[in-house]
Structure formats: structure tokens, C-alpha cells
Design a protein around this motif. Structure first.
Motif, PDB file in Angstrom:
ATOM      1  N   UNK A 222       0.870  -1.183   0.000  1.00 53.13           N
ATOM      2  CA  UNK A 222       0.000   0.000   0.000  1.00 53.13           C
ATOM      3  C   UNK A 222       0.901   1.224   0.000  1.00 53.13           C
ATOM      4  N   UNK A 223       0.391   2.329  -0.499  1.00 52.17           N
ATOM      5  CA  UNK A 223       1.231   3.528  -0.606  1.00 52.17           C
ATOM      6  C   UNK A 223       1.743   4.008   0.752  1.00 52.17           C
ATOM      7  N   UNK A 224       1.070   3.611   1.840  1.00 51.40           N
ATOM      8  CA  UNK A 224       1.501   4.046   3.166  1.00 51.40           C
ATOM      9  C   UNK A 224       2.529   3.100   3.796  1.00 51.40           C
ATOM     10  N   UNK A 225       2.623   1.884   3.266  1.00 56.18           N
ATOM     11  CA  UNK A 225       3.529   0.916   3.914  1.00 56.18           C
ATOM     12  C   UNK A 225       4.992   1.139   3.554  1.00 56.18           C
ATOM     13  N   UNK A 226       5.249   1.766   2.401  1.00 55.96           N
ATOM     14  CA  UNK A 226       6.640   1.908   1.981  1.00 55.96           C
ATOM     15  C   UNK A 226       7.379   3.034   2.705  1.00 55.96           C
ATOM     16  N   UNK A 227       6.743   4.195   2.983  1.00 47.79           N
ATOM     17  CA  UNK A 227       7.420   5.166   3.852  1.00 47.79           C
ATOM     18  C   UNK A 227       7.722   4.589   5.239  1.00 47.79           C
ATOM     19  N   UNK A 228       6.847   3.716   5.743  1.00 49.99           N
ATOM     20  CA  UNK A 228       7.115   3.055   7.028  1.00 49.99           C
ATOM     21  C   UNK A 228       8.369   2.198   6.926  1.00 49.99           C
ATOM     22  N   UNK A 229       8.460   1.462   5.827  1.00 41.84           N
ATOM     23  CA  UNK A 229       9.649   0.647   5.601  1.00 41.84           C
ATOM     24  C   UNK A 229      10.899   1.525   5.553  1.00 41.84           C
ATOM     25  N   UNK A 230      10.780   2.683   4.873  1.00 47.46           N
ATOM     26  CA  UNK A 230      11.945   3.552   4.706  1.00 47.46           C
ATOM     27  C   UNK A 230      12.503   4.042   6.039  1.00 47.46           C
ATOM     28  N   UNK A 231      11.627   4.276   7.006  1.00 51.66           N
ATOM     29  CA  UNK A 231      12.127   4.764   8.302  1.00 51.66           C
ATOM     30  C   UNK A 231      12.935   3.678   9.008  1.00 51.66           C
ATOM     31  N   UNK A 232      12.591   2.402   8.770  1.00 50.99           N
ATOM     32  CA  UNK A 232      13.355   1.308   9.364  1.00 50.99           C
ATOM     33  C   UNK A 232      14.697   1.146   8.666  1.00 50.99           C
ATOM     34  N   UNK A 233      14.720   1.312   7.344  1.00 47.68           N
ATOM     35  CA  UNK A 233      15.987   1.268   6.613  1.00 47.68           C
ATOM     36  C   UNK A 233      16.932   2.331   7.157  1.00 47.68           C
ATOM     37  N   UNK A 234      16.408   3.551   7.343  1.00 47.20           N
ATOM     38  CA  UNK A 234      17.223   4.644   7.882  1.00 47.20           C
ATOM     39  C   UNK A 234      17.598   4.379   9.338  1.00 47.20           C
ATOM     40  N   UNK A 235      16.640   3.885  10.109  1.00 48.20           N
ATOM     41  CA  UNK A 235      16.885   3.676  11.536  1.00 48.20           C
ATOM     42  C   UNK A 235      17.924   2.610  11.826  1.00 48.20           C
ATOM     43  N   UNK A 236      17.978   1.581  11.016  1.00 43.11           N
ATOM     44  CA  UNK A 236      18.936   0.502  11.230  1.00 43.11           C
ATOM     45  C   UNK A 236      20.357   0.899  10.867  1.00 43.11           C
ATOM     46  N   UNK A 237      20.520   1.882   9.993  1.00 42.83           N
ATOM     47  CA  UNK A 237      21.803   2.140   9.352  1.00 42.83           C
ATOM     48  C   UNK A 237      22.542   3.325   9.963  1.00 42.83           C
ATOM     49  N   UNK A 238      23.862   3.305   9.804  1.00 39.65           N
ATOM     50  CA  UNK A 238      24.705   4.405  10.258  1.00 39.65           C
ATOM     51  C   UNK A 238      24.655   5.579   9.282  1.00 39.65           C
ATOM     52  N   UNK A 239      24.392   5.291   8.021  1.00 39.57           N
ATOM     53  CA  UNK A 239      24.337   6.326   6.988  1.00 39.57           C
ATOM     54  C   UNK A 239      23.548   5.772   5.808  1.00 39.57           C
ATOM     55  N   UNK A 240      23.132   6.658   4.907  1.00 41.25           N
ATOM     56  CA  UNK A 240      22.378   6.251   3.725  1.00 41.25           C
ATOM     57  C   UNK A 240      23.045   6.793   2.471  1.00 41.25           C
ATOM     58  N   UNK A 241      23.164   5.917   1.464  1.00 40.56           N
ATOM     59  CA  UNK A 241      23.691   6.303   0.153  1.00 40.56           C
ATOM     60  C   UNK A 241      22.551   6.269  -0.853  1.00 40.56           C
ATOM     61  N   UNK A 242      22.379   7.345  -1.597  1.00 38.87           N
ATOM     62  CA  UNK A 242      21.416   7.376  -2.700  1.00 38.87           C
ATOM     63  C   UNK A 242      22.229   7.364  -3.989  1.00 38.87           C
ATOM     64  N   UNK A 243      22.127   6.289  -4.760  1.00 40.94           N
ATOM     65  CA  UNK A 243      22.978   6.157  -5.952  1.00 40.94           C
ATOM     66  C   UNK A 243      22.354   6.787  -7.188  1.00 40.94           C
ATOM     67  N   UNK A 244      21.043   6.746  -7.314  1.00 44.44           N
ATOM     68  CA  UNK A 244      20.343   7.436  -8.398  1.00 44.44           C
ATOM     69  C   UNK A 244      18.867   7.502  -8.023  1.00 44.44           C
ATOM     70  N   UNK A 245      18.263   8.678  -8.169  1.00 42.58           N
ATOM     71  CA  UNK A 245      16.855   8.821  -7.776  1.00 42.58           C
ATOM     72  C   UNK A 245      16.246  10.031  -8.454  1.00 42.58           C
TER      73      UNK A 245
END
Length: 425
Positions: A222-245
Motif C-alpha cells: 500500500x502507498x503508506x507501507x513503503x514510507x514506514x519501511x523507509x524509516x526502518x531502513x534509515x533507523x537501522x543504518x549508520x548512513x544512507x547512500x542514494x545512488x540514483x533517484x
């Protein structure tokens, strides 16, 4: 060591029951637990009492059907017994402590695979679902390099950049470095989305990685579930790399959440007319760190860890690295027990027995061993590529000798040839 929760306690059943009845609503769940003190008391409260808290009518309707709730929890219990997936609760020591430091931590995590990965130092790589061929290559190489340097690569299991990040992390010939990736789902743990991702899921789990979801089993995208996922990706990690967006990419949400959590955002630039990279250029304009090689990520992340640890006494060289790192906003407390953390350069950043002594040893790419006679030519190569004529001038080697050394490096899998240009991978 992967935790196993096959038998649910009464408290855990109550947590699951609440989570089911509020349909994984973080705000409703935390309102109930805060109001009643714990999940058991909240679940035992009457529907009228729930109404007084202003909960959504769909939550009230589910709370009116406790038998249906029990049946759903029984199905989860059976799935745990069958080892189709497993569970971590926020009050368990195996729950990733860094998630407890975000604004809205999930009360539980469903997972498949090696949950010890959750307690190792992670770097997120995210980006477009439709990346250019160049971005796919850069993403794969970046993930492979960072995984060989001792980090776990965390991403969102989407097609495009996410998939290439996971595959790059999995592409290790050294057994100690295999499975160094975590996939965070935007669906239930048992939902195959996007279609045909089951092969990637199986590869991650089989090679020793981990897949997690905070959502209930069978939850569809659902369109609301993916931003929720994104906060966990950020929360687990020391830093985030965006390679192309692109400018409207969900990856920019992950980048924003990373920044809000006080962590560093890296972005890879591209041609100014590449609309697929507008998001990266926007991030750089807004203050993200421009990078073109993973070593720059390692330098900055390691420098930040060193900065955070300067107020503590450094341990001896023989100190167990899994017990040294202080708990800070940039180096979250992580646990390591019985995993391959101790035998690889992966860094577990845990604080054990309330010790606050940092490690003064940085993650290094020690999985990559270059023979001495090939060191000079390898160091001459870069990620952009050089043709044979340029390498002959730079190395002053005879063409036959140079070609022989390049062939050795290519057979080792650490350089490649693209369009007649030799470059690192």
C-alpha cells in the motif's frame, strides 16, 4: 546466533493481539500501551474504554471480536512452530537496539534468516526503481565494496537500485563475507512483492542475510507501507547512500529520515540532463555529501565513529570489538553473539555490560588481497576506467607485461573491461 521464538508468552500474545486489532497502527498501539501501562491491560480493556481514547472505528470493530483475534494469533503461533518466519519483540535483548532510538519504533519485527545481521554495523543503499545501466553498475560495486569492508548493506527489496544493492552485498567469494545484507519489506513477511522477488528473498536467507517486516503476515503493499519501511531502513543504518533517484523518489524520504535521525546522507552525482538523478542533485544541493567512490563513505563514517568515541579510553588491541563501541546517535548500540561478527572485519557496535569504551579499529576491506606484483597496477586503476595506452604511459610497463597483469586482476574478479577501458569493480 538467530533467535527462535516458537512459543509465545502471554505478554507476547497480548502484544500481537493489540498489533492485530489496531492493524499495525503505530500511533494507536502506542496510545493504548501508554494509557494502560502494558499490552495485556490494554487488550483486556472494554470497547467503551477504547472509544474514550478516540481510536479509529475499525480498531474498535476488531476489538469487539476477540475470538477472531485469538484465531489470528494462533495462526502466527503455528507459523512460528513451522519456522516459516520468526519474531523479535522490542523488550527482547535480540531486538535491534538502534531501532529503539527512532521516534516510533515498532513493538515487534517478523523476520526470516539470520537476525544477528541486525546487530552489525549497517549502511543503507537506496535509489530508483528504474535506474540507468550505469547506476545499476555503481550500486552493485558500491554494495560489494562496502560489504567486503565489513558493513552490512541494508535496503528495501524493491526492483532497481535496491535489488542491485542486495545482490552486490551477496556477491562475495569469501565465505565470511557472504549474506551481508538486510532487506526491509513494505509488506507482510510472507508476501512476495514485487512479483518474482521470491528468488531474491531465498538467496538472501540462504546465504545468511536477513529479511524483516513490522507488518502483519498477509499485509499487501500500500502507498503508506513503503514510507514506514523507509524509516526502518534509515533507523537501522549508520548512513544512507542514494545512488540514483528522481526528484519524487521514495528514496528521498529515506534520505530525509536519515538526516532527521542525525546521520549522514551520501549522494552520487550524474549528468545534469539525467532526469533520473535529479533527486541526487537535489540532495547534494541541500547538503548531502557528494561521493564517487565507496572509500569516501568509509572515511566519513569511520571518522564520525572516531569523533563520537574520543571522550572514552581506547581499549587494547586484543579487546573484543563486539564490546567496545559507545552508544551514540551515530553509533547505535548493537548486540553480537554467536555470529560471524567475531571472525570477520564486520563491526558489531554493541555496548556490553554498560561498558562505554570504543574500538579504535576501523572496518577495513581486508577480504580483498592483492598479490604484491599486481599492487602497482591495481592502485593505478580507478572507477572511471583507463584505456591501455594511458596505462602503459602511467605504469611504464611493456604492453605484454601490462596485459598479463590486467588479465590476472580480471580473473580475480576485481577489475573489469568496459568499452576498452579497465576499471575497478
Amino acid at each position: 546466533m538467530t533467535a527462535v521464538t516458537a512459543s509465545l508468552s502471554d505478554d507476547q500474545r497480548a502484544i500481537l493481539s493489540l498489533w492485530y486489532e489496531v492493524n499495525a497502527s503505530l500511533s494507536a498501539y502506542h496510545k493504548l500501551v501508554t494509557s494502560y501501562g502494558n499490552a495485556q491491560l490494554a487488550w483486556q480493556a472494554t470497547v467503551e474504554a477504547w472509544k474514550q481514547l478516540g481510536l479509529h472505528h475499525t480498531h474498535l470493530k476488531r476489538h469487539e471480536q476477540p475470538d477472531q483475534t485469538r484465531a489470528s494469533i494462533d495462526k502466527i503461533q503455528q507459523a512460528l512452530v513451522d519456522r516459516r518466519y520468526n519474531l523479535l519483540f522490542a523488550d527482547q535483548p535480540d531486538y535491534p537496539t538502534q531501532l529503539l532510538q527512532i521516534y516510533d519504533p515498532p513493538p515487534l519485527l517478523f523476520f526470516r534468516g539470520n537476525s544477528a545481521r541486525l546487530h552489525q554495523a549497517q549502511i543503507a543503499i537506496v535509489g530508483s526503481r528504474k535506474p540507468t545501466a550505469h547506476a545499476q553498475k555503481i550500486t552493485f560495486d558500491m554494495a560489494q565494496y562496502l560489504a567486503q569492508s565489513g558493513y552490512i548493506i541494508t535496503s528495501g527489496l524493491a526492483i532497481g537500485v535496491d535489488k542491485r544493492a542486495h545482490l552486490g552485498a551477496l556477491a562475495q567469494t569469501n565465505q565470511d563475507y557472504q549474506g551481508r545484507t538486510i532487506g526491509v519489506m513494505g509488506t507482510g513477511i510472507d508476501v512476495n512483492y514485487p512479483n518474482h522477488r521470491d528468488q531474491l528473498f531465498a538467496q538472501i536467507v540462504d546465504q545468511g542475510g536477513c529479511i524483516i517486516s513490522e507488518l502483519l503476515p498477509h499485509t499487501q503493499p500500500h502507498k503508506h507501507t513503503f514510507p514506514r519501511r523507509n524509516r526502518l531502513v534509515a533507523g537501522l543504518s549508520l548512513a544512507t547512500i542514494v545512488t540514483e533517484a528522481t526528484i519524487k523518489s521514495g528514496s528521498l524520504i529515506t534520505a530525509r529520515l536519515t538526516s532527521e535521525q542525525g546521520k549522514q546522507v551520501f549522494a552520487i552525482p550524474s549528468h545534469i540532463d539525467n532526469s533520473n538523478a535529479e533527486g541526487c542533485h537535489h540532495l547534494i544541493r541541500e547538503g548531502a555529501t557528494l561521493i564517487y567512490h565507496p572509500e569516501q563513505v568509509l572515511e566519513d563514517v569511520n571518522a564520525q565513529l572516531d569523533y563520537d568515541s574520543r571522550s572514552y579510553n581506547a581499549p587494547s588491541a586484543t579487546t573484543d570489538l563486539s564490546r567496545d563501541q559507545p552508544e551514540t546517535s551515530h553509533s547505535p548500540k548493537m548486540l553480537s553473539e554467536g555470529s560471524d561478527v567475531e571472525k570477520s572485519p564486520s563491526r558489531s557496535l554493541s555496548t556490553a555490560n554498560n561498558q562505554k569504551k570504543p574500538s579504535n579499529v576501523r572496518p577495513t576491506r581486508s577480504a580483498l588481497v592483492i598479490p604484491e606484483h599486481l599492487t602497482a597496477i591495481y592502485e593505478q586503476l580507478d572507477w572511471h576506467g583507463q584505456d591501455l595506452d594511458a596505462l602503459i604511459v602511467a605504469t611504464k610497463l611493456e604492453p605484454s607485461q601490462l596485459i598479463g597483469q590486467l588479465m590476472e586482476l580480471e580473473l580475480m574478479g576485481i577489475i573489469s573491461v568496459q568499452g576498452g577501458r579497465y576499471l575497478r569493480v
